[in-house]
Structure formats: C-alpha cells, structure tokens
Scaffold this motif. Structure first.
Motif, PDB file in Angstrom:
ATOM      1  N   PHE A   7       0.966  -1.575  -0.064  1.00  0.00           N
ATOM      2  CA  PHE A   7       0.032   0.142  -0.023  1.00  0.00           C
ATOM      3  C   PHE A   7       0.868   1.539  -0.024  1.00  0.00           C
ATOM      4  O   PHE A   7       0.527   2.112  -0.854  1.00  0.00           O
ATOM      5  CB  PHE A   7      -1.010   0.142   1.180  1.00  0.00           C
ATOM      6  N   VAL A   8       2.100   1.354   0.611  1.00  0.00           N
ATOM      7  CA  VAL A   8       2.832   2.025   0.862  1.00  0.00           C
ATOM      8  C   VAL A   8       2.985   2.751  -0.762  1.00  0.00           C
ATOM      9  O   VAL A   8       3.607   3.507  -0.721  1.00  0.00           O
ATOM     10  CB  VAL A   8       3.793   1.882   1.652  1.00  0.00           C
ATOM     11  N   PHE A   9       3.632   1.089  -0.958  1.00  0.00           N
ATOM     12  CA  PHE A   9       4.365   1.855  -2.438  1.00  0.00           C
ATOM     13  C   PHE A   9       3.341   2.548  -3.561  1.00  0.00           C
ATOM     14  O   PHE A   9       4.014   3.161  -3.874  1.00  0.00           O
ATOM     15  CB  PHE A   9       4.721  -0.029  -2.929  1.00  0.00           C
ATOM     16  N   LEU A  10       1.954   1.627  -3.686  1.00  0.00           N
ATOM     17  CA  LEU A  10       0.840   1.848  -4.280  1.00  0.00           C
ATOM     18  C   LEU A  10       1.230   4.268  -4.299  1.00  0.00           C
ATOM     19  O   LEU A  10       0.848   4.999  -4.663  1.00  0.00           O
ATOM     20  CB  LEU A  10      -0.224   1.437  -3.455  1.00  0.00           C
ATOM     21  N   MET A  11       0.713   4.815  -2.426  1.00  0.00           N
ATOM     22  CA  MET A  11       0.393   5.562  -2.181  1.00  0.00           C
ATOM     23  C   MET A  11       2.200   7.008  -3.259  1.00  0.00           C
ATOM     24  O   MET A  11       1.671   7.827  -3.125  1.00  0.00           O
ATOM     25  CB  MET A  11       0.390   5.754  -1.090  1.00  0.00           C
ATOM     26  N   ALA A  12       2.930   5.572  -3.151  1.00  0.00           N
ATOM     27  CA  ALA A  12       4.352   6.419  -3.503  1.00  0.00           C
ATOM     28  C   ALA A  12       3.872   6.846  -5.127  1.00  0.00           C
ATOM     29  O   ALA A  12       4.908   7.843  -5.902  1.00  0.00           O
ATOM     30  CB  ALA A  12       5.556   5.332  -2.785  1.00  0.00           C
ATOM     31  N   VAL A  13       3.764   6.151  -5.402  1.00  0.00           N
ATOM     32  CA  VAL A  13       3.420   6.272  -7.162  1.00  0.00           C
ATOM     33  C   VAL A  13       3.451   7.429  -7.903  1.00  0.00           C
ATOM     34  O   VAL A  13       3.660   7.916  -8.484  1.00  0.00           O
ATOM     35  CB  VAL A  13       2.787   5.226  -7.982  1.00  0.00           C
ATOM     36  N   PRO A  14       2.358   7.945  -6.731  1.00  0.00           N
ATOM     37  CA  PRO A  14       1.948   9.851  -7.518  1.00  0.00           C
ATOM     38  C   PRO A  14       3.495  10.593  -8.003  1.00  0.00           C
ATOM     39  O   PRO A  14       3.432  11.080  -8.437  1.00  0.00           O
ATOM     40  CB  PRO A  14       1.005  10.159  -7.236  1.00  0.00           C
ATOM     41  N   MET A  49      -5.583  -3.126  -1.647  1.00  0.00           N
ATOM     42  CA  MET A  49      -5.086  -2.401  -3.409  1.00  0.00           C
ATOM     43  C   MET A  49      -6.111  -1.885  -4.464  1.00  0.00           C
ATOM     44  O   MET A  49      -5.402  -1.087  -5.303  1.00  0.00           O
ATOM     45  CB  MET A  49      -4.603  -3.690  -3.796  1.00  0.00           C
ATOM     46  N   LEU A  50      -6.801  -2.826  -4.212  1.00  0.00           N
ATOM     47  CA  LEU A  50      -7.842  -2.076  -4.893  1.00  0.00           C
ATOM     48  C   LEU A  50      -8.570  -1.209  -5.201  1.00  0.00           C
ATOM     49  O   LEU A  50      -8.275   0.266  -6.005  1.00  0.00           O
ATOM     50  CB  LEU A  50      -9.704  -3.083  -4.954  1.00  0.00           C
ATOM     51  N   LEU A  96      -6.793   3.348  -6.285  1.00  0.00           N
ATOM     52  CA  LEU A  96      -7.777   4.239  -6.981  1.00  0.00           C
ATOM     53  C   LEU A  96      -7.429   5.770  -6.448  1.00  0.00           C
ATOM     54  O   LEU A  96      -7.653   6.934  -6.804  1.00  0.00           O
ATOM     55  CB  LEU A  96      -8.897   3.961  -6.535  1.00  0.00           C
ATOM     56  N   PHE A  97      -7.280   5.353  -4.491  1.00  0.00           N
ATOM     57  CA  PHE A  97      -6.484   6.506  -4.093  1.00  0.00           C
ATOM     58  C   PHE A  97      -5.216   7.315  -5.089  1.00  0.00           C
ATOM     59  O   PHE A  97      -5.288   8.655  -4.499  1.00  0.00           O
ATOM     60  CB  PHE A  97      -6.236   6.509  -2.784  1.00  0.00           C
ATOM     61  N   SER A  98      -4.379   6.296  -5.154  1.00  0.00           N
ATOM     62  CA  SER A  98      -3.650   6.673  -6.085  1.00  0.00           C
ATOM     63  C   SER A  98      -3.734   7.571  -7.526  1.00  0.00           C
ATOM     64  O   SER A  98      -2.604   8.796  -7.048  1.00  0.00           O
ATOM     65  CB  SER A  98      -2.615   5.409  -5.735  1.00  0.00           C
ATOM     66  N   THR A  99      -5.119   6.198  -7.686  1.00  0.00           N
ATOM     67  CA  THR A  99      -5.105   7.322  -9.392  1.00  0.00           C
ATOM     68  C   THR A  99      -5.119   9.279  -8.735  1.00  0.00           C
ATOM     69  O   THR A  99      -4.787   9.767  -9.479  1.00  0.00           O
ATOM     70  CB  THR A  99      -6.147   6.298  -9.798  1.00  0.00           C
ATOM     71  N   LEU A 100      -6.236   9.014  -7.832  1.00  0.00           N
ATOM     72  CA  LEU A 100      -6.642  10.188  -7.936  1.00  0.00           C
ATOM     73  C   LEU A 100      -5.826  11.466  -7.076  1.00  0.00           C
ATOM     74  O   LEU A 100      -5.820  12.180  -7.718  1.00  0.00           O
ATOM     75  CB  LEU A 100      -8.099  10.220  -6.308  1.00  0.00           C
ATOM     76  N   THR A 153     -13.823  10.317 -10.681  1.00  0.00           N
ATOM     77  CA  THR A 153     -13.127  10.195  -9.690  1.00  0.00           C
ATOM     78  C   THR A 153     -13.949  10.139  -8.425  1.00  0.00           C
ATOM     79  O   THR A 153     -14.747   9.197  -7.989  1.00  0.00           O
ATOM     80  CB  THR A 153     -11.453  10.719  -9.151  1.00  0.00           C
ATOM     81  N   TYR A 154     -14.614  10.783  -8.089  1.00  0.00           N
ATOM     82  CA  TYR A 154     -16.084  11.626  -7.210  1.00  0.00           C
ATOM     83  C   TYR A 154     -16.822  10.038  -7.871  1.00  0.00           C
ATOM     84  O   TYR A 154     -17.474   8.932  -6.604  1.00  0.00           O
ATOM     85  CB  TYR A 154     -16.684  13.013  -7.213  1.00  0.00           C
ATOM     86  N   PHE A 155     -17.637   9.570  -9.101  1.00  0.00           N
ATOM     87  CA  PHE A 155     -18.501   8.549  -8.874  1.00  0.00           C
ATOM     88  C   PHE A 155     -17.957   7.056  -9.065  1.00  0.00           C
ATOM     89  O   PHE A 155     -19.136   6.079  -8.578  1.00  0.00           O
ATOM     90  CB  PHE A 155     -18.745   8.791 -10.496  1.00  0.00           C
ATOM     91  N   VAL A 156     -16.650   7.306  -9.528  1.00  0.00           N
ATOM     92  CA  VAL A 156     -16.348   5.909  -9.258  1.00  0.00           C
ATOM     93  C   VAL A 156     -15.819   5.305  -7.925  1.00  0.00           C
ATOM     94  O   VAL A 156     -16.132   4.301  -7.501  1.00  0.00           O
ATOM     95  CB  VAL A 156     -14.596   6.110 -10.203  1.00  0.00           C
ATOM     96  N   MET A 157     -15.603   6.321  -7.197  1.00  0.00           N
ATOM     97  CA  MET A 157     -14.818   5.734  -6.080  1.00  0.00           C
ATOM     98  C   MET A 157     -15.754   5.718  -5.423  1.00  0.00           C
ATOM     99  O   MET A 157     -15.632   4.668  -4.698  1.00  0.00           O
ATOM    100  CB  MET A 157     -14.252   6.693  -5.116  1.00  0.00           C
TER     101      MET A 157
END
Lengths: 94, 198
Positions: free
Chosen positions: A84-91, B33-34, B38-42, B133-137
């Motif tokens: 999860f930390v990896f994922l948050m670091a991506v941006p 992870m799912l 989406l948070f990472s994308t946002l 992002t609002y609607f998808v999440m």
C-alpha cells in the motif's frame, strides 16, 4: 477473539465497543469542523489523513479485533501495508 | 467440528485461526489494493491538474457526514450482533443485524439522493476528472455496501437457521461478515474527507 470468552468478559468488550463508537463520532465532528477552516491544501490533507488514520485504527484494532489477533493475520497485513505504501508513493514518481 | 469443511469451528493448528478468518483477511488485503489503486489514481490526477475544485464547494458535506455517522453506527451494531451470539442471545443478534441492514439501506438512500442531485445539476462521471473520481470511488464503495447488505440479509434471514444446528460455525460466519462490513466502513472513513473535505 473467537476463543471461548465468558459472558462477563464479553460484557466488558461490549462496553468498550460503545466507548469506541462515541470516540468515532467525536472524531467525525472534528474532521468536519476542520474542513470549515479552509486550511492551505497541504496542511488540510495532512490533518484530515491524520484524523482518518486515528479513526481507522480504532475500527481496525477494536471492532475488527486486531489488538488481540494471531501472528498470521499481522503478517498478512504487514505485507499489505508494504504494498500500500508503494501504491501511495507512485504519484510522486509520475 | 464441521463435518465437511475443516478448521471452520476450531482454529487451524498452524495458523492459529479458522480458515474462514484467514480467508477473509486475505480478501480484505486484496480490497486494500483495489481501493488503494483508486486513491493513488486520485492523488496522481489531482497533483497533475492545473486546477481542481474543493470537495466542499461541489459536494453535499452534511449528507455525506450523516452517511459517515450511519456507517460508524452500523459498525457498532454488526460487532454487537456478533457479541450477542457469543453471549448466546439469538434475539439480540437478530435485532443488531437488522439495524446493520437498515443502516446500509439508509446509506444507499442518501447516496441516491446525492447522485440524483448531481445529475440534476448536469454533473456526470464524464463531466471532468473531479466528478469521474468522485463517481467511480463512491460508486465502487456503494457496490460494496450493497454486496455486504445482501450477505447480511441472508445471515439475518434464512442463514440464521444454522444457529440451531452449528452455533460455533454460525458465530464464525457473523464474525467474518462483520470484518468485511468494518472494512467497508474503514474505506468510507478515508473516502469522506478525501473527496468531500479537501
């Protein structure tokens, strides 16, 4: 937690659940209250995520019984947190 | 011990937990992870956007705050439903599980009101990245609420017959269903400030 607790022990846990509930309500009020202050975005994000983490921790530790779980579950979650930390670091690398 | 599925009423000698509990935690790990993706994308979209509206200017904060309270309350009622079974009280179990289901319905009713209002104001998922992002999440989270509601309704209704024949196994099912429900609440605890308050 799925062991054989006595009814008296369960009653103690039940009292605890309601205490956590009111703590979560208070923290929700704090979260909404902070948003009305319209802080600069970085401070707003850090504060909001800090409060959300406390709330999430209360749910995970007490409602999900993580405070007294077995090692295998902690190991699964340790792996999860790492990814999860990896994922948050991506941006920050985009 | 369950006649067919091993280590459902009693912990596995190696892991120390029932197979059901290990299974649900592994599933929740995948769900982290799912939603994490989406948070990472946002975050990526917001950081790279020349401009991005504040959630409190575009979205209904009071309604979402009410939904937050509803979900937190439902987390208490679902753990109370499990605790009631641990204290051998089927009546209290049904009351708390029914309350949990009611909260889920309430959450979705409020979500429908929110969505209708957005559509009425010509805000759709394709309007811009903020609304996408609002609607998808919130939509994916809403689907998870509905899925949990269906399972909880089964456990409240026909599924509760198992209490009379295999009470330990049934209590284990409620614990596992409760873990899923707490996760749904956990996601919303992070989703609410991220989308609505920043």
């Amino acid at each position: 937690m799925s062991g054989h607790e006595s009814v008296e022990e369960m009653k103690k846990h039940v009292r605890g659940y309601w205490v956590i509930f009111f703590a979560l309500l208070a923290l929700t009020a704090v979260t909404v209250g902070i948003s009305y202050i319209h802080l600069p975005i970085l401070q707003a994000v850090l504060l909001a995520m800090f409060v959300a983490t406390i709330k999430g921790s209360l749910v995970a530790l007490y409602f999900m019984h993580l405070i007294s779980e077995k090692q295998i579950i902690y190991s699964v979650l340790g792996l999860t947190v790492t990814f999860f930390v990896f994922l948050m670091a991506v941006p920050w690398f985009m | 011990m369950s006649a067919i599925i091993p280590y459902i009423d009693e912990p596995h000698p190696v892991t120390g937990v029932t197979n059901a509990k290990l299974g649900i935690w592994l599933f929740l790990a995948s769900e982290v992870m799912l939603f994490g993706a989406l948070f990472s994308t946002l975050i990526t979209l917001r950081m790279s956007a020349p401009e991005w509206p504040h959630g409190y200017d575009e979205l209904n904060v009071p309604l979402a705050a009410l939904n937050t309270v509803i979900l937190i309350f439902s987390s208490v009622t679902v753990v109370m439903s499990w605790a009631s079974l641990k204290m051998k009280d089927l009546g209290k179990y049904k009351m708390y599980m029914a309350l949990t289901c009611l909260c889920a319905v309430g959450f979705m009713v409020i979500k429908s009101i929110e969505y209708s209002s957005k559509f009425h104001h010509e805000h759709f998922p394709w309007t811009n990245n903020f609304f996408a992002t609002y609607f998808v999440m919130t939509g994916l989270h809403g689907l998870h609420v509905v899925g949990g509601l269906i399972v909880n309704l089964y456990l409240l209704g026909p599924g509760s017959k198992m209490w009379h024949t295999q009470p330990e196994r049934f209590t284990g099912r409620i614990e596992v269903a409760g873990l899923y429900w707490h996760f749904v609440d956990l996601v919303w605890i992070f989703l609410f400030p991220t989308l609505y308050l920043l």
